[in-house]
Design an enzyme around this catalytic site. Structure first.
Site, PDB file in Angstrom:
ATOM      1  N   CYS A  67       6.608  -2.946   2.238  1.00  0.00           N
ATOM      2  CA  CYS A  67       5.729  -3.801   3.032  1.00  0.00           C
ATOM      3  C   CYS A  67       6.650  -4.754   3.786  1.00  0.00           C
ATOM      4  O   CYS A  67       7.813  -4.442   3.992  1.00  0.00           O
ATOM      5  CB  CYS A  67       4.723  -4.530   2.131  1.00  0.00           C
ATOM      6  SG  CYS A  67       5.472  -5.591   0.886  1.00  0.00           S
ATOM      7  N   GLN A  68       6.159  -5.899   4.176  1.00  0.00           N
ATOM      8  CA  GLN A  68       6.996  -6.812   4.942  1.00  0.00           C
ATOM      9  C   GLN A  68       8.092  -7.445   4.089  1.00  0.00           C
ATOM     10  O   GLN A  68       9.229  -7.525   4.497  1.00  0.00           O
ATOM     11  CB  GLN A  68       6.139  -7.894   5.610  1.00  0.00           C
ATOM     12  CG  GLN A  68       6.858  -8.680   6.679  1.00  0.00           C
ATOM     13  CD  GLN A  68       7.267  -7.834   7.881  1.00  0.00           C
ATOM     14  OE1 GLN A  68       6.707  -6.789   8.164  1.00  0.00           O
ATOM     15  NE2 GLN A  68       8.277  -8.283   8.589  1.00  0.00           N
TER      16      GLN A  68
END
Length: 126
Positions: free
Chosen positions: A87-88
């Protein structure tokens, strides 16, 4: 009395967060970028960020299955192959791993530091 209720709620939230962190570390292997690169081509590479984030740039070869849609899209992920998540920054991939583990997935891996730490090739939507 209200102070005790508030204090109890804070203690509960902290304990719950610690429990989830420990549980995620048991079911999920966190890989450095080099370790991640060595294995992701032979695995299912899944970007669990939202489509707008994915379109802004993602690791070459990744499929976008946002965390918000993961429960409804489990049929797209095979249980017999390793799953590489990112994810980020790593928090959503931990939550995704907990969800996948509950559904019987065992070979779960995440990119340490998430996409923001990735220095390899990326693809953007034009």
């Amino acid at each position: 009395m209200e102070l005790w209720i508030l204090l109890g709620a804070v203690v509960f939230l902290i304990a719950f967060g610690v429990f989830r962190f420990i549980k995620a570390n048991k079911v999920l292997t966190t890989l450095t970028e080099d370790e991640f690169r060595q294995g992701y081509r032979k695995a299912q590479l899944i970007d669990i960020r939202e489509p707008k984030e994915f379109d802004g740039g993602h690791i070459l070869g990744a499929r976008n299955i946002p965390l918000s849609q993961l429960r409804n899209r489990l049929v797209e992920i095979r249980k017999d192959k390793p799953v590489y998540l990112y994810c980020q920054n790593g928090s959503r991939s931990s939550r995704a791993a907990l969800m996948l583990n509950k559904k019987g997935y065992t070979d779960l891996n995440q990119l340490k530091g998430g996409f923001k730490k990735w220095t390899g090739k990326i693809k953007t939507k034009k």
